[in-house]
Structure formats: structure tokens, C-alpha cells
Design an enzyme around this catalytic site. Structure first.
Site, PDB file in Angstrom:
ATOM      1  N   HIS A   1      41.663  51.886  22.720  1.00 37.66           N
ATOM      2  CA  HIS A   1      40.347  51.717  23.354  1.00 37.66           C
ATOM      3  C   HIS A   1      39.848  53.015  23.999  1.00 37.66           C
ATOM      4  O   HIS A   1      38.652  53.152  24.265  1.00 37.66           O
ATOM      5  CB  HIS A   1      40.396  50.643  24.439  1.00 37.66           C
ATOM      6  CG  HIS A   1      40.143  49.245  23.947  1.00 37.66           C
ATOM      7  ND1 HIS A   1      39.023  48.900  23.239  1.00 37.66           N
ATOM      8  CD2 HIS A   1      40.858  48.100  24.101  1.00 37.66           C
ATOM      9  CE1 HIS A   1      39.060  47.592  22.977  1.00 37.66           C
ATOM     10  NE2 HIS A   1      40.168  47.094  23.482  1.00 37.66           N
TER      11      HIS A   1
ATOM     12  N   TYR B   1      38.038  40.625  16.964  1.00 37.40           N
ATOM     13  CA  TYR B   1      39.214  41.487  16.807  1.00 37.40           C
ATOM     14  C   TYR B   1      39.639  41.540  15.345  1.00 37.40           C
ATOM     15  O   TYR B   1      39.743  42.597  14.741  1.00 37.40           O
ATOM     16  CB  TYR B   1      40.406  40.926  17.603  1.00 37.40           C
ATOM     17  CG  TYR B   1      40.296  41.003  19.103  1.00 37.40           C
ATOM     18  CD1 TYR B   1      39.429  40.182  19.805  1.00 37.40           C
ATOM     19  CD2 TYR B   1      41.093  41.874  19.831  1.00 37.40           C
ATOM     20  CE1 TYR B   1      39.352  40.226  21.184  1.00 37.40           C
ATOM     21  CE2 TYR B   1      41.029  41.932  21.216  1.00 37.40           C
ATOM     22  CZ  TYR B   1      40.154  41.103  21.891  1.00 37.40           C
ATOM     23  OH  TYR B   1      40.080  41.153  23.254  1.00 37.40           O
TER      24      TYR B   1
ATOM     25  N   ASP C   1      32.449  35.229  28.479  1.00 35.95           N
ATOM     26  CA  ASP C   1      33.798  34.671  28.659  1.00 35.95           C
ATOM     27  C   ASP C   1      33.999  33.402  27.811  1.00 35.95           C
ATOM     28  O   ASP C   1      35.121  33.069  27.456  1.00 35.95           O
ATOM     29  CB  ASP C   1      34.068  34.325  30.134  1.00 35.95           C
ATOM     30  CG  ASP C   1      34.298  35.576  30.981  1.00 35.95           C
ATOM     31  OD1 ASP C   1      34.540  36.650  30.395  1.00 35.95           O
ATOM     32  OD2 ASP C   1      34.225  35.462  32.219  1.00 35.95           O
TER      33      ASP C   1
ATOM     34  N   GLU D   1      41.790  47.814  29.086  1.00 39.49           N
ATOM     35  CA  GLU D   1      41.794  49.251  28.804  1.00 39.49           C
ATOM     36  C   GLU D   1      41.143  50.125  29.869  1.00 39.49           C
ATOM     37  O   GLU D   1      40.446  51.081  29.532  1.00 39.49           O
ATOM     38  CB  GLU D   1      41.102  49.468  27.467  1.00 39.49           C
ATOM     39  CG  GLU D   1      39.584  49.124  27.428  1.00 39.49           C
ATOM     40  CD  GLU D   1      39.262  47.677  27.074  1.00 39.49           C
ATOM     41  OE1 GLU D   1      40.121  46.794  27.286  1.00 39.49           O
ATOM     42  OE2 GLU D   1      38.142  47.429  26.598  1.00 39.49           O
TER      43      GLU D   1
ATOM     44  N   GLU E   1      36.410  45.823  19.853  1.00 40.40           N
ATOM     45  CA  GLU E   1      37.703  45.170  19.589  1.00 40.40           C
ATOM     46  C   GLU E   1      38.156  45.260  18.133  1.00 40.40           C
ATOM     47  O   GLU E   1      39.345  45.378  17.867  1.00 40.40           O
ATOM     48  CB  GLU E   1      37.664  43.715  20.067  1.00 40.40           C
ATOM     49  CG  GLU E   1      37.453  43.558  21.579  1.00 40.40           C
ATOM     50  CD  GLU E   1      38.535  44.219  22.433  1.00 40.40           C
ATOM     51  OE1 GLU E   1      39.616  44.559  21.910  1.00 40.40           O
ATOM     52  OE2 GLU E   1      38.272  44.412  23.640  1.00 40.40           O
TER      53      GLU E   1
ATOM     54  N   HIS F   1      47.085  49.068  21.407  1.00 40.44           N
ATOM     55  CA  HIS F   1      45.722  48.540  21.453  1.00 40.44           C
ATOM     56  C   HIS F   1      44.954  49.098  22.663  1.00 40.44           C
ATOM     57  O   HIS F   1      43.859  49.641  22.518  1.00 40.44           O
ATOM     58  CB  HIS F   1      45.784  47.008  21.505  1.00 40.44           C
ATOM     59  CG  HIS F   1      44.450  46.344  21.566  1.00 40.44           C
ATOM     60  ND1 HIS F   1      43.841  45.804  20.460  1.00 40.44           N
ATOM     61  CD2 HIS F   1      43.595  46.140  22.601  1.00 40.44           C
ATOM     62  CE1 HIS F   1      42.672  45.290  20.819  1.00 40.44           C
ATOM     63  NE2 HIS F   1      42.507  45.478  22.120  1.00 40.44           N
ATOM     64  N   GLU F   2      45.541  48.985  23.847  1.00 38.23           N
ATOM     65  CA  GLU F   2      44.821  49.452  25.043  1.00 38.23           C
ATOM     66  C   GLU F   2      44.596  50.953  24.991  1.00 38.23           C
ATOM     67  O   GLU F   2      43.551  51.452  25.411  1.00 38.23           O
ATOM     68  CB  GLU F   2      45.542  49.042  26.333  1.00 38.23           C
ATOM     69  CG  GLU F   2      45.768  47.534  26.503  1.00 38.23           C
ATOM     70  CD  GLU F   2      44.571  46.661  26.173  1.00 38.23           C
ATOM     71  OE1 GLU F   2      43.417  47.110  26.284  1.00 38.23           O
ATOM     72  OE2 GLU F   2      44.781  45.494  25.762  1.00 38.23           O
TER      73      GLU F   2
END
Ligand code: BES
Ligand code: ZN
Length: 597
Positions: A292, A379, A371, A264, A311, A288-289
Site C-alpha cells: 500500500h 481485492y 463500511d 497501511e 486494494e 500487503h500493508e
């Protein structure tokens, strides 16, 4: 209360120290050396001792704004959060740093011209989230700190530089050395993880007066068609969350090695070419992006342990936008697939002793690499939590709450605690009604989770639950196939995957379908030449972690498969992003350590 004064475990920055306010960034992009040679003039909010995060950056000099040397000390390297420097910000609050990135910088991917679609010119792009901006810009890498940016980027003149910022200038004044100079500014303060830059041979197509798509020539028309609904998506998002504050919403389709479906970056979403399918079925990624822009970019998680605030909220918006544009049934089918994904990640974390990572409010130390902690849980569990808050007060009242939430916290970074306090103030009693502590501090999925009821999902699920080879599937959408394949038991004999061969799913144009089938084959140990080739093809053609990591995990089940996986990885590696390489290598390492213990 206020987590905000607590130190972010993933940054060397200490709360209370001078904060970065503005960055004047000069970048010379060298494809030959695979480095960025940069200077940065950072303005802080006050004088005094402060700290910057770095990762593998070669610092050449640190000066004050009159170019007198500024003394600095180094902070020892940490495998997860990197190293850092400390210095005293002078009275005029400005510090100048000259530096060079490493060719191995974790936040940069360098592609040779052969690795692009056009094969004419090399390509470079950044990926800042979560801790990678510090590998290309010395910064306070905690999402608590926000700053504005002015950037000058020098690139070979055949190429263009794109940033998630306002472009205001392209000049030929360095043509004598074959370069052009592009200038950008980002006037709204953003956290470090949203700094972005891409350089390549790119074309553009306008879709609306505030949305344009950039891609390599070979891809740009398909992308334009795929994203044609963006105008409607933006209108739906604005009705829900209030005015879009970032001016433009452009989209950049990256080469297939891009490790995510989307990122995003403000004003310029970075997207995987795997979402350009020719069917428009990936509109949810765009939704979704875009979402954000409010939840993530306006209101930011204060630390990576509060990632669900970014998220989960964004996924909830994604669902609302899908519902408004394509109807409730489509949205529910999409949610049914996401529920399968949620189960997969829940099972994986429970099976590997990581159940603490299934909470919404995750307690992380600096040794926990975001990560590694990454999963679909924040989410989907996050979106479910927002949804039950909505259900507890009714949509009309909740929609007003959303607008107040955004107005109250925009351009700030907040903790889960702060969010809960706000809910409690605005919607008294609701937290208790929904048993919020089970959601926020509890592991797994709480018993009051909302249930998905979609007709189309029910059809696919019924076939999967009865272990049937579908008979009416000629009418199935790719989403139904995905749901069916993901829902099939992994205890089934190899004959089941075998009898699905007739549908030629391993060659499906839709990568979600192809991937779901191949994963089912691997997880039920079905293999033949065609499947083997299709697996290898997928692993060498795309670097999106959602697809490649589960396949590599499935291939660690025995020695033979592991050797095959390592062989494929050897060939595919140069096409993967450093973030993806690190994750695949961790999968191999874990498998090796298991087989020796
Ligand atoms: N911000 C994420 C991508 C990300 C997460 C990058 C964590 C680095 C660390 C982005 O918004 C995202 O969620 N992308 C999803 C798309 C989606 C529709 C679920 C993806 O990449 O699959
Ligand atoms: Zn996201």
C-alpha cells in the site's frame, strides 16, 4: 473525463473550495474521560469559503490566526457521512479550531488496562479508513485532499505515543503533571484516512535499519520472529514498484480488538495480533500493508467507489511478492483460498440484492456506508483484473508499465476512469482485449478470469469436492486445511463436521484454521459443547471483523442461535472496536427485521 472535479458523496467538501494543505495538531490524551482534547491550526491553499467534515466532535472555538473569532455555520448531521462546518478562510489562509472528541468517537478505541495483555496501563488507537478520521480531527475527509502534519501529543509519562509519521522529540517538560510530550511530523502529504495515532505501554525491536516492530511487552518477541522476513519483503516490493518513498516502515501490533488484519498507515502499519502465529505464514499481510505504500498511499483512490484501485493493485503486489519470496506454488495456494473468499462475498451480495457492489467501479451515494460496502471483492476481483492486464502484454512489458504508472500518479488521487485512460495510452488495445468493461462495470466474476492451478490446492480441493474426510492431512499446511474447510459444501449433513472432530481443529493454534472449522460447523448446523465453547472463546478473544462477522451472520440462522449470539455479544461488546460494534449490530438488526417480516 476527470472524475476529480466530481464531488465525493462521502464528504461535505465541495471541489474547488480551499483545500487543507497543512495541519498543526495539538492532542491531549485523556484516558480518564476517553477523549482527545485538541487544537488544530489548519493552513489552506487559498482564501475563501470552505467546508470541513466532522462526526460527533464538540467544537469549542473557531478563530483566525490572530485569535479573533471566525464566523462559521454548521452542516446538518447525516447518519453515514456525519456533520460539518463551513467558514471563510481568511487572507492569510490559516484557521484555528479548539475541539474535543466524543467518548463514542467511531475512529477511536479506548481499552482499559484489563483489556491489554500487560494489564498495567490503558491503550488507545485510531482507525481512520474510510470515514472515521473526522471523528477525531476536523478535516476534509475525501481521499482527494492531501495534507502534511505537525503533531504534539501529550500522554501519561509511563506510555508512549506512536504516529504514522516522523518522531523527532520526546520531552519531560510536563512531568509535573505526570505527562510527556511527543512530537511528530509527516512531511509527505497524506489523505485524512491515513492519519494515525496509538498510545500505550509499548516496547520495540529493530528488525532491519528501516523496520522496527512495536508491541506490548508480552508480544514483542513473537512479533519480531514472525516479521523477520520484512527486509526481504521490502527489497522484493522495491524491485517491483520502485523506491520506497516513506523512509521507515515500522509495524505496530495492536491488542486483539483491532478490527482489521492490517492497516497501511504510512511509516507505521497497524497490525492485528492474530497474524502473529509463530509460523511466518501471515507474511502476506505484511507484504500487503507494505505494498500500500505505493498503491493506496502514493496513488490513492479518489473516492471509496474506486476502492479497488487501492486494494486490487495492492493484492496483485501481495501475490507478486509472495511468489518471489516463497515460490509460485505458495502464491497459488494463497490465491486459491482468496478465490473461495471471493465466492463467499459474491454469493452474499447476490443473495442480499447488493450485486451492484460486486462491480469494480462501484457507484455509491452518501447513504451507502463504505463500511457496509466493504468486502473482499475489490481485492480479489481487482487483483484478477490487474493480472489479466499483465497476461495480455506479458510480464516484462507490464513491469515497465507499473513503474511508469507509479511515477506518473504518485502523491495524487485518481479515479478508475483516469486509470483506464492511462492504460489505454500506455498499452493501446489491451483494454479491449481483456473486455475491461465487464470487469469495471459488470457484476460478478467475468468469464475470462484467470484460473488458479496449484498442486497443494488441488489435493485439498479434491477431498472437499468428494465430501471426504481427509486421510493424508497429517502433511497438510494450515493453508491446505483452510482451503479444504472453506470448500466443503454447506449442504453436507452434520455428521461431516462431527467426523472432523478427531482433528481437534476447534482448538487449532492457527486462528484461520480454527475459524474455518467453526464456521463450517455453524453453517452445517453442527453443534456440541466443545464447539459452542470454542465459538464463544473466539468471539470474545478477538475483534477482527474478518473472523467475527461471518460467525455472527451464521448465528442468525434461527432464534436459538440468535439469542446465543446476542448473549455472547453482550459480554464481548466492550472489547470490540466501535466500527465492529456497528457492523455486528447491523447484522442483528437485519436478522430481527427478517424474522418479523
Ligand atoms: N486498508 C485495509 C484495511 C481497511 C479497509 C480498513 C477498509 C478500513 C476500511 C488493509 O490494507 C487491508 O486490506 N487489510 C486486510 C489484510 C489483507 C492481507 C487482505 C485485512 O484487514 O484483512
Ligand atoms: Zn489493503
Amino acid at each position: 473525463m476527470a472524475n476529480e472535479t466530481v464531488r465525493d458523496p462521502h464528504s461535505h467538501y465541495v471541489p474547488g473550495q480551499p483545500k487543507m494543505k497543512h495541519v498543526g495538531w495539538h492532542v491531549e490524551v485523556s484516558f480518564a474521560k476517553r477523549v482527545l482534547e485538541c487544537t488544530v491550526l489548519i493552513t489552506f491553499n487559498k482564501p475563501g469559503l470552505t467546508t470541513l467534515d466532522l462526526r460527533g466532535i464538540d467544537i469549542k472555538e473557531v478563530k483566525d490566526s490572530r485569535f479573533l473569532d471566525l464566523a462559521f455555520s454548521r452542516i446538518a448531521d447525516h447518519p453515514v457521512i456525519g456533520d460539518g462546518i463551513q467558514f471563510v478562510v481568511p487572507e492569510n489562509r490559516m484557521v484555528f479550531i479548539a475541539y474535543k472528541t466524543s467518548p463514542e468517537a467511531s475512529g477511536l478505541q479506548w481499552l482499559t488496562k484489563e483489556q491489554t495483555s500487560g494489564k498495567r496501563h490503558p491503550f488507545m488507537f485510531t482507525q481512520g479508513q474510510c470515514l472515521h478520521t473526522r471523528s477525531f480531527l476536523p478535516c476534509q475527509g475525501t481521499p482527494e485532499v492531501r495534507f502534511t502534519i505537525d503533531a504534539t501529543v501529550v500522554v501519561p509519562k509511563e506510555l508512549r505515543a506512536l504516529m504514522g509519521a516522523n518522531h523527532f522529540y520526546r520531552s519531560e517538560w510536563r512531568e509535573f503533571e505526570g505527562c510527556v510530550v511527543e512530537r511528530w511530523k509527516m512531511q509527505q502529504p497524506i489523505p485524512a484516512y491515513l492519519v494515525s495515532l496509538a498510545v500505550g505501554e509499548l516496547e520495540e525491536r529493530d528488525i532491519t535499519d528501516r523496520c522496527r516492530v512495536y508491541a506490548e511487552k508480552e508480544m514483542v518477541e513473537a512479533a519480531e520472529t514472525e516479521f523477520k522476513d520484512i527486509g526481504k519483503i521490502m527489497e522484493a516490493a522495491e524491485r517491483l514498484a520502485g523506491p520506497y518513498e516513506w523512509g521507515r516502515f515500522d509495524m505496530l501490533v495492536l491488542p486483539p480488538s483491532f478490527p482489521y488484519g492490517g492497516m497501511e498507515n504510512p511509516r507505521l502499519a497497524f497490525l492485528s495480533p492474530t497474524i502473529v502465529t509463530g509460523t511466518g505464514s501471515m507474511a502476506f499481510v505484511i507484504a500487503h500493508e507494505l505494498a500500500h505504500a505505493w498503491t493506496g498511499n502514493l496513488i490513492t483512490n479518489v473516492s471509496w467507489g474506486d476502492f479497488w484501485l487501492n486494494e486490487g493493485w495492492t493484492t496483485y503486489f501481495e501475490h507478486r511478492i509472495l511468489e518471489e519470496l516463497y515460490g509460485r506454488e505458495e502464491a497459488l495456494l494463497h490465491m486459491a483460498i482468496q478465490e473461495r473468499d471471493l465466492k463467499r462475498d459474491m454469493d452474499r451480495f447476490f443473495a442480499t440484492g447488493k450485486q451492484a457492489w460486486t462491480k469494480l467501479n462501484v457507484i455509491l451515494t452518501q447513504d451507502d456506508d463504505p463500511d457496509d460496502v466493504f468486502s473482499i471483492i475489490p481485492y480479489i476481483k481487482g487483483a484478477m483484473f490487474v493480472q489479466i492486464l499483465e497476461e495480455a502484454v506479458g510480464r516484462a512489458r507490464f513491469d515497465k508499465f507499473i513503474q511508469r504508472y507509479i511515477a506518473q500518479f504518485k502523491f495524487t488521487s485518481i479515479s478508475t476512469q483516469k486509470f483506464l485512460e492511462f492504460v489505454d495510452g500506455e498499452l493501446p488495445g489491451v483494454l479491449e482485449t481483456v473486455h475491461h468493461l465487464e470487469w469495471v462495470d459488470g457484476e460478478g466474476v467475468p468469464t475470462n478470469a484467470p484460473r488458479v492451478k496449484s498442486q497443494k490446492a488441488a489435493v485439498a480441493l479434491a477431498d472437499a469436492q468428494l465430501n471426504m474426510v481427509p486421510i493424508d492431512s497429517h502433511a497438510w499446511s494450515s493453508n491446505q486445511w483452510v482451503l479444504y474447510l472453506q470448500s466443503l459444501s454447506r449442504e453436507l449433513p452434520t455428521s461431516h463436521a462431527d467426523s472432523l472432530l478427531q482433528f481437534n481443529l476447534h482448538n487449532a493454534a492457527n486462528i484461520e484454521v480454527r475459524w474455518s472449522y467453526l464456521l463450517f460447523c455453524l453453517e452445517t448446523k453442527f453443534m456440541n459443547d466443545d464447539i459452542g465453547k470454542a465459538v464463544e472463546k473466539l468471539l470474545t478473544q478477538v475483534g477482527r471483523m474478518k473472523f467475527i462477522l461471518p460467525i455472527y451472520r451464521a448465528l442468525t440462522c434461527n432464534r436459538v442461535a440468535l439469542t446465543l449470539a446476542q448473549q455472547i455479544f453482550k459480554n464481548a461488546r466492550s472489547g470490540y472496536h466501535p466500527i465492529a460494534i456497528a457492523q455486528v449490530e447491523k447484522i442483528f438488526k437485519e436478522a430481527e427485521s427478517k424474522s418479523t417480516t
